[in-house]
Design an enzyme around this catalytic site. Structure first.
Site, PDB file in Angstrom:
ATOM      1  N   GLY A 150       0.827  -1.192   0.000  1.00 17.96           N
ATOM      2  CA  GLY A 150       0.000   0.000   0.000  1.00 17.96           C
ATOM      3  C   GLY A 150       0.864   1.245   0.000  1.00 17.96           C
ATOM      4  N   CYS A 151       0.293   2.341  -0.472  1.00 16.71           N
ATOM      5  CA  CYS A 151       1.064   3.579  -0.595  1.00 16.71           C
ATOM      6  C   CYS A 151       1.547   4.060   0.771  1.00 16.71           C
ATOM      7  CB  CYS A 151       0.253   4.650  -1.311  1.00 16.71           C
ATOM      8  SG  CYS A 151      -1.409   4.918  -0.652  1.00 16.71           S
ATOM      9  N   TYR A 152       0.636   4.118   1.757  1.00 12.47           N
ATOM     10  CA  TYR A 152       1.064   4.541   3.087  1.00 12.47           C
ATOM     11  C   TYR A 152       2.117   3.582   3.649  1.00 12.47           C
ATOM     12  CZ  TYR A 152      -2.834   7.902   3.688  1.00 12.47           C
ATOM     13  OH  TYR A 152      -3.701   8.960   3.584  1.00 12.47           O
TER      14      TYR A 152
END
Lengths: 345, 345, 345, 345
Positions: free
Chosen positions: C146-148
């Site tokens: 995921g980006c985070y």
């Protein structure tokens, strides 16, 4: 192909740093040096998005020209025409200022003040790449057009030259992002002043007007004083991009298809100009590219059309067109270093 | 003065919530109820900037009209003209939709589809407050103008009516914030699609064109079909506000001072219209107010002028003008609830 | 080198179109086809910034896999794990959804619902390129983080793994642009709702928490249930980019220089990770790149540090890392197609 | 009630113009004069959103104090403490600078430099209205808190004072709009530099830290040197507003409901503080108001909570709280001139 040795003078403004970026991506260029008036030192400390740790900016006072093939001048008007006199004849000059755009010296003086290198003006070529490509090939000094002028002239010149639209009642409503004003300090460009607003400015007296009228006159074989265009720029809260909506009157009852195919034919060899009838034009589609997207539409009033053009003001309107001209001057493919697909959103 | 009992139908769209806010600030209004098609319940849960914990939104299906003095209709076109038939004659109607703006039923149908309450159209008053104030005073149904139409007509109507500008070659380039599209879901209004871009849209076919032409025709005592204006709207990445740049041709060689004083004289009793020659006009100065700021400028072409107007599309372009009309209809001072100074920046 | 044949499933979302752009720039890739659930047809009509007129999007129902080397899955979670079962073993899969990130099936179910291809989870490699590069080389299915999680784990994992910071009291405050939410319709992502605001959302319950805790546990050789991080994401009115500020406590009294050199040493072969002590970190410097910029700072409280990391959520946080993993899987140089300098401003 | 005569010194910065706006809306205030260091003349020419044509700005050199009841000082730190010495004792002073916030003179000097009016510091009251209301009532000089300090202290002080949270491991991650930096020229605040980015700045060394620690110490009956908070501000591309996310550890195992009712009870008489458990907090809901909205949430780690607060930095964080203090000092209702509903979007 052999690498060309280039320097960028004024490398730390928004236009200069964009020239630097494009040159770093160009396969046949060696950057000899970068210079700036004030922001000297390691480039990655001035601009943290630059990751190369071997790029230094020297003072423009220390600029030298001996072993260069070309120099990019990213200076304010008034500084370029002073510096140009110091550059040896064998070095080709791509000037991004306004100093060599206006052929008529008294017209230049009227809009910009006294010229410091008047004898060089005549030999300079107005660097609207698609229009003056033949002269650019052999030019020593190319004066890259203003950002607004580029967005206006790319659709307007063929429409005038092919006799499609009338030269009277040309109305140009332009919208520009804030980077057009450069990185210099002005309270008008503070975030809080621009964000959430739109304003019209320099109504009927923006400095890109004389170059638009000069080129329009040229293609109509008339004097610059015989053409008057109504031009109003607007400041928009975006970083990059220009959208011009032009309101034009047809000389004859052409259909949209006619006009579309005439324009497409005119630009058939131009990789950076895309023309469409009834296609919505927006700034985001051209940001990060050297493209000019042009949309043509029927006007509500009989025999009128609306033409919308969009460019990235720092690319096709400045650094991109400068590199395109460099490619033309040194016989590289026109698209070298300029063929990227932009990201979205 | 005795309080008027009002209801707001469609209270949870951007226009509706703005009507609610203004009514809550109005000293002589009692809100009987708010209604919405979908977003029912506690208003402070729908809009967390609303702090009053006693405002509920009922379903529009449960709307009643018996004990009301007035009702504000903040519905899409096509819904207003259906609902109006159910409202008793004694209740005054302030309609913010397009349904009762167009007098010519076949013209309405051409732009919006079949009308559901055609017999009520004739009695409706076009609620451009400054122009039709006398008719608004006694109207039962006031059709508040479109946001673009308001920004265009306030300067244009006196310029035409006083014989200052020609009716031919009227060119209007408008820029609007995104709230003009309302709160309904559309991928075109997603943040990432709008931010960083500008686009021209509905070129020559925006629905506010017929009301602009109707009112221009009226003041010239001509039919709506005899007037054609070139109108192109642009979407700008801001929440609120419209800026219109209009390109007009003078009938005679008026000076800017002449025009300025003629316009100021025309609007001498209008507290919400400010006119200036050569004053830069921007959207931020009118956001949060019911003002229309108008700047007039000489064009570059002889006998032409550029007129720039700015309004807040949700206030003078919608809810503010609606309240102004309410004030006129019920003999309150026109500025009641509308005299705030906006914040900056 | 021989070209690899690839397909992109889900090519018209923000992540998908970015994968397409990167693949078009990759010298050793042939795009076999693009597919989408709904937006089928000419890609340049769906996205006008795409100039190639020969890119079509077919329906995902018509997707085929026979002659592919690799497939990029840019689908929502829940769709990827359904489709994967149909793909022949010889085709390598780069999955950008959350479906194969979580090793513990009951943990996956807790956050995402039932898994449709549970037997494939074990063989999938968590595609945080710099950390799992050895496993990615031989993986058949790579689950891109995921980006985070990417922005958090790149600095956090070595800090934990090298014993520099404590595993207790890990506090992560993240700020993200709106493209992280994709292009799907939601009133929360309308321009007017996002512009001019910031909000905290999914406080303590964002779906990227379990992958952060899984990877932190792994490097500490603890179970996922033994690590708890406090993670709060915030929505910011920008299109792209994530900035994470992390508040950490030192296990021993390390100096900033110590930490800096330990981290730099850990990432000495990682071309996309840049670490600096006391260097201001911002989102703009990484937008358009596959870089992760990390700044480390002393905290005000003794033995604490603040670590700030920035990535482009659609590149290092999605499509860029996916291509990086593709390069690793097929033995291309890691930077192939990812070495551009971004534009500014 | 009799009108109070006031002057605004430094009336043309963002804070000053906001004080002016609020005073113009206040029913019991007469503005004696406005002054500024540089921007003198007609206020409506400096700020075109001001429509009153009778407001002039004199030079601060010409400021006089004889017949005033109160003066608002909207000056940078270092200028306020110089001017204060010239003001007669009978004139009450509402100072919006940092000069009289810090009680400990050596602490002030450490963060701001030497103090010019040290003898006045002791008598000054720290103007966090809800906390020090009793002292403000009788104060002669009120030092309005910093914008960040206000957003932090309103939730933090009762949480500490009521023994709910521990004083160790207080972590504050703040996000602010650009107007917090004022209207002065700085390349960091240019539109193109801020737009599209987020940055952390002054990590662990922002000047609002000492006032936060002073007030936290006070409520805990400890010295300022005994409290250390981790505070990191971030710059966000919006004009107005602050959102603070605070990460805190409970002293005992309180439920969210417990904490919510304790805080609500503490602020039961405070019209500008709204507290909710599990309610999403955003900046837009408070822009244009004097409100502080506070949301409390359970943390992921046991016995931890997340507290999010939002204010308009120019209102509750500056001019609004200044007017609130003025109301308290002169026995007006606290909400006079501050009870508006903000517009949306």
């Amino acid at each position: 192909m052999e690498c060309k040795r280039v320097a960028v003078i004024g490398a730390t403004g928004y236009t200069g740093i964009e020239v630097v970026r494009l040159l770093l991506n160009h396969p046949s260029v060696t950057i000899e040096y970068l210079s700036a008036n004030q922001n000297t030192g390691l480039l990655s400390e001035i601009y943290p998005h630059i990751l190369n740790d071997d790029l230094f900016v020297i003072s423009t006072d220390e600029a030298y020209f001996d072993n260069l093939d070309a120099v990019f001048l990213c200076l304010p008007h008034g500084q370029s025409n002073r510096l140009v006199a110091k550059i040896p004849k064998k070095v080709k000059i791509i000037d991004l200022s306004a100093d060599f755009r206006i052929k008529n010296l008294s017209l230049y003086e009227e809009w910009y003040g006294a010229h410091k290198s008047p004898d060089l003006v005549k030999g300079a070529v107005y660097g609207l790449s698609e229009i003056h490509i033949e002269n650019i090939k052999t030019a020593r000094l190319v004066a890259c057009p203003g950002c607004y002028a580029t967005a206006v002239l790319l659709p307007l010149l063929p429409l005038l030259g092919l006799g499609i639209v009338k030269e009277e009642h040309i109305i140009i409503d332009a919208k520009s992002g804030v980077s057009g004003a450069g990185r210099s300090l002005s309270s008008e460009n503070l975030f809080c002043e621009v964000n959430g607003s739109v304003k019209a400015y320099k109504i009927s007296n923006h400095r890109h007007i004389p170059e638009i009228e000069q080129e329009a006159g040229l293609i109509l074989q008339k004097g610059v004083q015989d053409i008057k265009v109504q031009f109003v720029p607007h400041l928009i809260p975006i970083n990059r991009g220009i959208l011009c909506s032009m309101y034009l009157n047809l000389k004859e009852n052409y259909s949209l298809d006619d006009i579309n195919s005439k324009l497409r034919s005119f630009y058939k060899d131009a990789p950076f100009v895309a023309i469409n009838a009834n296609k919505s034009i927006n700034i985001r589609s051209v940001v990060g590219t050297n493209q000019c997207q042009i949309g043509i539409f029927l006007g509500r009033v009989e025999n009128s059309i609306v033409v919308v053009s969009a460019i990235d003001n720092l690319l096709k309107g400045a650094a991109g067109q400068a590199l395109q001209n460099f490619n033309i001057m040194f016989s590289f493919d026109e698209m070298t270093g300029l063929s990227n697909i932009p990201f979205y959103p």
